[in-house]
Scaffold this active site. Structure first.
Site, mmCIF file in Angstrom:
data_model
loop_
_atom_site.group_PDB
_atom_site.id
_atom_site.type_symbol
_atom_site.label_atom_id
_atom_site.label_comp_id
_atom_site.label_asym_id
_atom_site.label_seq_id
_atom_site.Cartn_x
_atom_site.Cartn_y
_atom_site.Cartn_z
ATOM 1 N N LYS A 116 22.348 11.428 47.904
ATOM 2 C CA LYS A 116 21.676 12.085 46.880
ATOM 3 C C LYS A 116 21.766 13.663 47.260
ATOM 4 C CE LYS A 116 20.523 8.134 44.968
ATOM 5 N NZ LYS A 116 19.288 7.327 45.654
ATOM 6 N N TYR B 286 22.594 3.754 34.847
ATOM 7 C CA TYR B 286 21.460 3.580 35.708
ATOM 8 C C TYR B 286 19.969 3.618 35.200
ATOM 9 C CZ TYR B 286 17.383 5.069 38.843
ATOM 10 O OH TYR B 286 16.224 5.356 39.217
ATOM 11 N N LYS C 15 17.045 1.021 34.082
ATOM 12 C CA LYS C 15 15.758 0.962 34.526
ATOM 13 C C LYS C 15 14.767 1.057 33.443
ATOM 14 C CE LYS C 15 14.034 1.832 38.119
ATOM 15 N NZ LYS C 15 13.703 1.077 39.130
ATOM 16 N N THR D 290 11.563 5.429 36.676
ATOM 17 C CA THR D 290 11.877 6.653 36.926
ATOM 18 C C THR D 290 11.621 7.643 35.645
ATOM 19 O OG1 THR D 290 13.888 7.974 36.964
ATOM 20 C CG2 THR D 290 14.191 5.891 36.321
ATOM 21 N N ASP D 291 11.612 8.637 35.889
ATOM 22 C CA ASP D 291 11.373 9.684 34.603
ATOM 23 C C ASP D 291 12.742 9.629 33.863
ATOM 24 O OD1 ASP D 291 12.873 11.181 36.484
ATOM 25 O OD2 ASP D 291 11.767 12.837 36.331
ATOM 26 N N GLU D 292 13.729 9.114 34.328
ATOM 27 C CA GLU D 292 15.246 9.252 33.747
ATOM 28 C C GLU D 292 15.124 8.209 32.405
ATOM 29 O OE1 GLU D 292 18.430 9.310 36.434
ATOM 30 O OE2 GLU D 292 17.424 10.147 37.962
HETATM 31 P P1 NAD Z 1 17.365 3.043 47.429
HETATM 32 O O1 NAD Z 1 18.767 3.072 46.961
HETATM 33 O O2 NAD Z 1 17.168 4.305 48.606
HETATM 34 O O3 NAD Z 1 17.018 1.768 48.196
HETATM 35 C C1 NAD Z 1 17.100 0.634 47.219
HETATM 36 C C2 NAD Z 1 16.784 -0.440 48.216
HETATM 37 O O4 NAD Z 1 16.936 -1.815 47.330
HETATM 38 C C3 NAD Z 1 17.820 -0.576 49.255
HETATM 39 O O5 NAD Z 1 17.074 -1.140 50.607
HETATM 40 C C4 NAD Z 1 18.785 -1.801 48.926
HETATM 41 O O6 NAD Z 1 19.160 -2.582 49.982
HETATM 42 C C5 NAD Z 1 17.801 -2.671 48.060
HETATM 43 N N1 NAD Z 1 18.353 -3.705 46.904
HETATM 44 C C6 NAD Z 1 19.354 -3.186 46.293
HETATM 45 N N2 NAD Z 1 19.532 -4.342 45.535
HETATM 46 C C7 NAD Z 1 18.689 -5.250 45.852
HETATM 47 C C8 NAD Z 1 18.781 -6.600 45.444
HETATM 48 N N3 NAD Z 1 19.440 -7.115 44.444
HETATM 49 N N4 NAD Z 1 17.990 -7.535 45.984
HETATM 50 C C9 NAD Z 1 17.010 -7.031 46.972
HETATM 51 N N5 NAD Z 1 17.167 -5.583 47.527
HETATM 52 C C10 NAD Z 1 18.009 -4.832 46.996
HETATM 53 O O7 NAD Z 1 16.348 3.592 46.448
HETATM 54 P P2 NAD Z 1 15.144 4.457 46.298
HETATM 55 O O8 NAD Z 1 15.508 5.770 46.102
HETATM 56 O O9 NAD Z 1 14.288 4.089 47.487
HETATM 57 O O10 NAD Z 1 14.431 4.110 45.025
HETATM 58 C C11 NAD Z 1 13.502 3.055 45.064
HETATM 59 C C12 NAD Z 1 13.140 2.815 43.610
HETATM 60 O O11 NAD Z 1 12.433 4.029 43.102
HETATM 61 C C13 NAD Z 1 14.297 2.627 42.364
HETATM 62 O O12 NAD Z 1 13.695 1.343 41.837
HETATM 63 C C14 NAD Z 1 14.547 3.611 41.773
HETATM 64 O O13 NAD Z 1 15.072 3.324 40.621
HETATM 65 C C15 NAD Z 1 13.273 4.274 41.734
HETATM 66 N N6 NAD Z 1 13.387 5.815 41.536
HETATM 67 C C16 NAD Z 1 13.962 6.469 42.611
HETATM 68 C C17 NAD Z 1 13.688 7.751 42.592
HETATM 69 C C18 NAD Z 1 14.232 8.930 43.740
HETATM 70 O O14 NAD Z 1 14.058 9.897 43.353
HETATM 71 N N7 NAD Z 1 15.114 8.202 44.689
HETATM 72 C C19 NAD Z 1 13.336 8.380 41.543
HETATM 73 C C20 NAD Z 1 12.706 7.649 40.519
HETATM 74 C C21 NAD Z 1 12.600 6.430 40.661
HETATM 75 P P1 TYD Z 2 20.832 13.031 42.450
HETATM 76 O O1 TYD Z 2 20.195 13.311 43.606
HETATM 77 O O2 TYD Z 2 21.862 12.257 42.517
HETATM 78 O O3 TYD Z 2 19.451 12.366 41.555
HETATM 79 P P2 TYD Z 2 19.576 12.235 39.962
HETATM 80 O O4 TYD Z 2 20.933 12.270 39.533
HETATM 81 O O5 TYD Z 2 18.836 10.971 40.018
HETATM 82 O O6 TYD Z 2 18.675 13.280 39.464
HETATM 83 O O7 TYD Z 2 21.281 14.528 41.804
HETATM 84 C C1 TYD Z 2 20.247 15.370 41.497
HETATM 85 C C2 TYD Z 2 21.030 16.649 40.713
HETATM 86 O O8 TYD Z 2 22.007 17.149 41.677
HETATM 87 C C3 TYD Z 2 21.607 16.116 39.510
HETATM 88 O O9 TYD Z 2 21.526 17.027 38.569
HETATM 89 C C4 TYD Z 2 22.987 16.158 40.037
HETATM 90 C C5 TYD Z 2 23.378 17.021 40.904
HETATM 91 N N1 TYD Z 2 24.167 16.602 42.094
HETATM 92 C C6 TYD Z 2 24.985 17.690 42.558
HETATM 93 O O10 TYD Z 2 25.168 18.895 41.944
HETATM 94 N N2 TYD Z 2 26.082 17.447 43.748
HETATM 95 C C7 TYD Z 2 25.960 16.433 44.416
HETATM 96 O O11 TYD Z 2 26.604 16.221 45.268
HETATM 97 C C8 TYD Z 2 24.845 15.254 43.995
HETATM 98 C C9 TYD Z 2 24.928 14.039 44.351
HETATM 99 C C10 TYD Z 2 24.123 15.633 42.973
#
Ligand code: NAD
Ligand code: TYD
Length: 379
Positions: free
Chosen positions: A204, A165, A169, A140-142
């Site tokens: 999210k 988090y 990562k 992630t960019d975080e």
């Molecule tokens: P998500 O939370 O929707 O899904 C995570 C999945 O991992 C779920 O299906 C969960 O059951 C599974 N899981 C959790 N713990 C586990 C374990 N111990 N063993 C096996 N499976 C397990 O997450 P996402 O949004 O799809 O993110 C996927 C990846 O991308 C993550 O690594 C996250 O850090 C990264 N990422 C996500 C975003 C985003 O915007 N969603 C952005 C940057 C990076």
């Molecule tokens: P989120 O979807 O949790 O992703 P991330 O924290 O990984 O960027 O949040 C996106 C942005 O939205 C973040 O700045 C937090 C904000 N946010 C709200 O303002 N209200 C909400 O209910 C949630 C879940 C997030």
């Protein structure tokens, strides 16, 4: 034919990724490993699994005996690790779980892969690796921390995570790179910005706002809503990952983002106005409204779908102000660019949610075990 171990594919991005692979890459077989936590839902991938190209195993990436046995059974060529605890707010509540899943789980996968893939030693004592294998970490960019008004994250930006988090990562990324530097393991990492699109769990920002609007609930905006995220349509992300898995240089990090920076408050306002517009143009969509208020014309009213739903709430602790990615490296080396503009992607996403309310109810019902029992008992 290559066999991929894809972890976390019952979650948001992983599910989109295996659907993308199954559609576009007939040379790939997939084994999914997912623990089915609250964020994983078997129904999301029910149509994709259980055929000769894709199978599912429930389990923890940190379970060494299980992961070793999967390597022995399937002889994986590629590992793509999506599995993670992914929500910043939950990491503030329970940092320990993030350490266990995101750091220890990743290190466990790396070690299993090392055991399965090392063929011998070179003259200097470094392990030699089976031809064509690859470990890919979805990051992630975080990990880069937070930006002010100016500038972008490049792959050379120093790592400076703030939340539990992002700290977990970052640590996982460091382990992945340590396995490359120490053991010459063939690894790659992608670091992407905030994804949006179908199958996004409604905790999210974007799916939560959509869900709350349809229920007539308040829309919680943290702080003053000025925080900026750089939004990436999930399918563009999946395409980038596959390009890196296939053609990315070993030992390299690639940032993935789409120059789609938006303040949170803009996202919330745009979501409100888009739902209002879609329901004006296609009154059929009003059927999914949980708030049922009749207008003067006898139709379900949408007059209340406006900015008055917004409520500013207490800010997130340690809330990063701005994320913005410079994707020059992946564009120049691999020819990747985001095909979906935010204007198009947000409408596609909202329409997907309007048409898939049953999915939202399923994933928020907490009854995923039911799926698992029904589909997998006795296998
Ligand atoms: P998500 O939370 O929707 O899904 C995570 C999945 O991992 C779920 O299906 C969960 O059951 C599974 N899981 C959790 N713990 C586990 C374990 N111990 N063993 C096996 N499976 C397990 O997450 P996402 O949004 O799809 O993110 C996927 C990846 O991308 C993550 O690594 C996250 O850090 C990264 N990422 C996500 C975003 C985003 O915007 N969603 C952005 C940057 C990076
Ligand atoms: P989120 O979807 O949790 O992703 P991330 O924290 O990984 O960027 O949040 C996106 C942005 O939205 C973040 O700045 C937090 C904000 N946010 C709200 O303002 N209200 C909400 O209910 C949630 C879940 C997030």
């Amino acid at each position: 034919m290559k066999t991929y171990l894809v972890t976390g594919a019952a979650g948001f991005i992983g599910a989109n990724y295996i659907k993308y692979l199954l559609k576009n890459y007939p040379d790939v077989k997939i084994v999914v490993l997912d623990l089915l936590t609250y964020a994983g839902n078997l129904g999301t991938i029910a149509k994709d699994i259980d055929n000769d190209r894709c199978t599912f195993h429930r389990g923890n990436i940190g379970d060494r005996a299980l992961v070793d046995s999967l390597f022995a059974e399937y002889k994986f060529d590629v590992v793509v690790n999506f599995a993670a605890e992914s929500h910043v707010d939950r990491s503030i509540e329970n940092p320990q779980l993030f350490l266990e899943t995101n750091i220890l789980g990743t290190q466990n996968l790396l070690d299993s892969a090392r055991k399965a893939w090392v063929t011998g030693k070179d003259e200097q004592g470094y392990p030699t690796w089976r031809e064509g294998v690859r470990y890919h970490q979805v990051s992630t960019d975080e990990v880069y921390g937070s930006l002010g008004d100016e500038g972008y994250f490049t792959e050379d930006t120093p790592l400076c995570p703030h939340s539990p988090y992002s700290a977990s990562k970052t640590s996982a990324d460091l382990f992945v790179m340590a396995y490359h530097d120490t053991f010459h393991m063939p690894v790659t990492i992608t670091r992407c910005s905030n994804n949006y699109g179908p199958y996004h769990f409604p905790e999210k920002l974007i799916p939560l706002i959509i869900k709350n609007i349809l229920e007539g609930k308040k829309l919680p905006v943290y702080g003053d809503g000025s925080n900026v995220r750089d939004w990436l349509y999930v399918e563009d992300h999946c395409k980038a990952i596959e390009m890196v898995v296939r053609n990315g240089r070993v030992g390299q990090v690639y940032n993935v983002g789409g120059h789609n920076e938006k303040k949170n408050i803009e996202i919330v306002r745009l979501t409100i106005s888009t739902i209002h517009r879609l329901m004006t143009e296609t009154p059929e969509y009003r059927k999914v409204l949980k708030k049922k208020e009749l207008g003067a014309d006898g139709q379900l009213s949408i007059d209340w779908i406006n900015d008055s739903l917004i409520t500013y709430v207490k800010d997130r602790l340690g809330h990063d102000q701005r994320y913005a990615i410079d994707p020059t490296k992946i564009k120049e080396e691999l020819g990747w660019y985001p095909e979906t503009t935010f204007e198009v992607g947000i409408v596609k996403t909202i329409e997907w949610y309007l048409n898939n309310q049953a999915w939202v109810e399923e994933v928020t019902s907490g009854d995923y075990q039911h799926y698992y029992e029904r589909m997998y008992t006795g296998r």
